[in-house]
Scaffold this active site. Structure first.
Site, PDB file in Angstrom:
ATOM      1  N   GLY A  36       0.860  -1.047  -0.063  1.00  0.00           N
ATOM      2  CA  GLY A  36       0.016  -0.013   0.075  1.00  0.00           C
ATOM      3  C   GLY A  36       0.921   1.210  -0.136  1.00  0.00           C
ATOM      4  O   GLY A  36       1.896   1.367   0.698  1.00  0.00           O
ATOM      5  N   ARG A  71       1.278  -5.062  -5.010  1.00  0.00           N
ATOM      6  CA  ARG A  71       1.570  -6.550  -4.166  1.00  0.00           C
ATOM      7  C   ARG A  71       1.744  -7.608  -5.229  1.00  0.00           C
ATOM      8  O   ARG A  71       0.839  -8.081  -5.610  1.00  0.00           O
ATOM      9  CB  ARG A  71       0.261  -6.629  -3.546  1.00  0.00           C
ATOM     10  N   ASP A 131       5.139  -4.682   5.969  1.00  0.00           N
ATOM     11  CA  ASP A 131       5.605  -6.052   6.539  1.00  0.00           C
ATOM     12  C   ASP A 131       5.622  -6.916   5.265  1.00  0.00           C
ATOM     13  O   ASP A 131       6.609  -8.063   5.084  1.00  0.00           O
ATOM     14  CB  ASP A 131       5.057  -6.687   7.767  1.00  0.00           C
ATOM     15  N   THR A 166       4.313   2.746   5.484  1.00  0.00           N
ATOM     16  CA  THR A 166       3.038   2.355   5.352  1.00  0.00           C
ATOM     17  C   THR A 166       1.848   3.050   6.431  1.00  0.00           C
ATOM     18  O   THR A 166       2.616   3.416   7.517  1.00  0.00           O
ATOM     19  CB  THR A 166       2.814   0.568   5.931  1.00  0.00           C
ATOM     20  N   ASP A 216      -0.050   2.198   8.297  1.00  0.00           N
ATOM     21  CA  ASP A 216      -0.585   1.429   9.406  1.00  0.00           C
ATOM     22  C   ASP A 216       0.397   1.310  10.719  1.00  0.00           C
ATOM     23  O   ASP A 216      -0.240   1.138  11.756  1.00  0.00           O
ATOM     24  CB  ASP A 216      -0.829   0.019   9.271  1.00  0.00           C
ATOM     25  N   ASP A 224       2.648  -0.516  11.752  1.00  0.00           N
ATOM     26  CA  ASP A 224       2.706  -1.810  12.426  1.00  0.00           C
ATOM     27  C   ASP A 224       4.137  -2.465  12.277  1.00  0.00           C
ATOM     28  O   ASP A 224       4.003  -3.424  12.791  1.00  0.00           O
ATOM     29  CB  ASP A 224       1.762  -2.710  11.999  1.00  0.00           C
ATOM     30  N   ARG A 237      -5.681  -2.791   9.034  1.00  0.00           N
ATOM     31  CA  ARG A 237      -6.293  -4.432   8.882  1.00  0.00           C
ATOM     32  C   ARG A 237      -6.089  -5.210   9.962  1.00  0.00           C
ATOM     33  O   ARG A 237      -6.952  -5.925  10.544  1.00  0.00           O
ATOM     34  CB  ARG A 237      -5.394  -5.002   7.789  1.00  0.00           C
TER      35      ARG A 237
HETATM   36  O1  F6P Z   1      -1.348  -1.736   4.476  1.00  0.00           O
HETATM   37  C1  F6P Z   1      -2.104  -0.507   4.596  1.00  0.00           C
HETATM   38  C2  F6P Z   1      -3.606  -0.613   4.170  1.00  0.00           C
HETATM   39  O2  F6P Z   1      -3.783   0.683   3.951  1.00  0.00           O
HETATM   40  C3  F6P Z   1      -4.357  -1.126   5.142  1.00  0.00           C
HETATM   41  O3  F6P Z   1      -4.618  -0.184   6.369  1.00  0.00           O
HETATM   42  C4  F6P Z   1      -5.652  -1.628   4.390  1.00  0.00           C
HETATM   43  O4  F6P Z   1      -5.978  -2.595   5.312  1.00  0.00           O
HETATM   44  C5  F6P Z   1      -4.920  -2.024   3.302  1.00  0.00           C
HETATM   45  O5  F6P Z   1      -3.630  -1.457   2.923  1.00  0.00           O
HETATM   46  C6  F6P Z   1      -5.807  -1.679   1.980  1.00  0.00           C
HETATM   47  O6  F6P Z   1      -5.327  -2.293   0.894  1.00  0.00           O
HETATM   48  P1  F6P Z   1      -5.732  -2.374  -0.681  1.00  0.00           P
HETATM   49  O7  F6P Z   1      -5.333  -0.890  -1.158  1.00  0.00           O
HETATM   50  O8  F6P Z   1      -5.185  -3.371  -1.435  1.00  0.00           O
HETATM   51  O9  F6P Z   1      -7.331  -2.199  -0.546  1.00  0.00           O
END
Ligand code: F6P
Length: 322
Positions: A11, A72, A103, A126, A128, A130, A172
């Site tokens: 992300g 990804r 991660d 990120t 997040d 985390d 998440r």
């Molecule tokens: O990892 C960062 C993040 O923004 C999370 O908080 C979220 O759950 C996820 O990515 C969303 O991913 P995508 O953009 O693939 O929907």
């Protein structure tokens, strides 16, 4: 080391561009040619790799997203995919790789570096927050501020209509965004994965609260065990049908926007340090920021552990909520 490559994966997060700029400057100052890899590990497999120049990185410090694109990559999960990626780096005579991401990115980078000779340095990017081995990740502060701005606006309409809003924020598996933003907006309750069974006690709190207040904000992390804001709304409606509830899912707007000053400075520090680490022959490390200082953590350790939620912040949130 004469050639280094940089990529963003997973992300995107605000500040990634500021980081790329810093990596570029560090390379230029050390007579290193910097290559940009498009769309994360996938671009490494598809040989979407090219030398960056000053024009590429000018006026990007203030821009959200990533000029390199991100993804990804499913192909990079396979050994064959990683072999092709290494061949492409060798074709361009690239000896060092800087990966900006979360991660999942670091797991890929760690696996790749255990199989191939390319030196790899990770930078935590990120929203997040985390990641183990850093107090803050690139993009977290900006996302927090985005949430606070949005929820302040929701608060205006919530109090005008005496409504209880359940606002879902990203995260998440973790509640870092929810916890800090919840404290910052004065939320009546904060629901995060790190505090299971919260909904039970929450019922009593809400029934007390009803006597004094008619509007309010509940911040809910998307990964909370309750199942997200819509589920919390159902729960509240069932037990307190007299509450006028609304749900607001902030979604991907949290990932965009111009990075905050904090994120720009963090990105600049970590980007520069990553290049210096490669110059000093270091390998398989994550650059982090701990207690106001740069800290290097082995990638292997960074992917094995997770940052723990701050207990003092948790108890502050408890004390300040209804
Ligand atoms: O990892 C960062 C993040 O923004 C999370 O908080 C979220 O759950 C996820 O990515 C969303 O991913 P995508 O953009 O693939 O929907």
């Amino acid at each position: 080391m004469k050639k280094i490559a940089v990529l963003c994966s997973g992300g995107d997060s605000p500040g990634m561009n500021a980081c790329i700029r810093s990596v570029f400057r560090a390379c230029t100052n050390n007579s290193i040619e910097l290559y940009g890899i498009k769309n994360g590990f996938q671009g490494m497999i598809e040989d979407d790799i090219r030398s960056l120049n000053t024009n590429d990185i000018s006026h990007i410090i203030e821009r959200g997203g990533t000029i390199l694109g991100s993804s990804r990559s499913k192909d990079f999960v396979t050994e064959d995919g990683r072999k092709v990626a290494q061949k492409n780096l060798e074709k361009h005579e690239i000896e060092g790789l800087i990966c900006i991401g979360g991660d999942g990115t670091f797991r890929g980078a760690q696996q790749f570096s255990s199989e191939h000779s390319t030196k790899v340095i990770g930078i935590p990017g990120t929203i997040d927050n985390d990641m183990f081995g850093t107090d803050f990740t690139i993009g977290y502060d900006t996302a927090l501020n985005t949430i606070v701005t949005a929820v302040d606006k929701i608060r205006d309409t919530a109090s005008s209509h005496q409504r209880l809003f359940i606002v879902e924020v990203m995260g998440r598996d973790v509640g870092f965004l929810a916890l800090r933003s919840g404290i910052a907006v004065g939320a009546e309750a904060i629901l995060i994965p790190e505090t299971p069974n919260y909904l039970d006690g929450f019922l009593d709190r809400l029934s007390n609260r009803r006597k004094t207040k008619t509007s309010g904000i509940i911040i809910c992390a998307e990964g909370d065990e309750s199942g997200g804001a819509l589920e919390v709304q159902k729960f509240v409606n069932k037990h307190f049908p007299h509450f006028d509830t609304r749900v607001s899912i902030l979604g991907h707007m949290q990932r965009g926007g111009s990075p905050s000053a904090l994120d720009r400075v963090l990105s600049s520090h970590l980007g520069y340090a990553a290049v210096e680490a490669l110059i000093n022959n270091k390998d398989r490390l994550m650059m982090g920021w701990v207690n106001g200082k740069l800290q290097e953590t082995p990638l292997e350790k960074a992917v094995k552990h997770h940052q723990k939620i701050n207990k003092e912040l948790l108890s502050l949130a408890e004390n300040l909520s209804v």
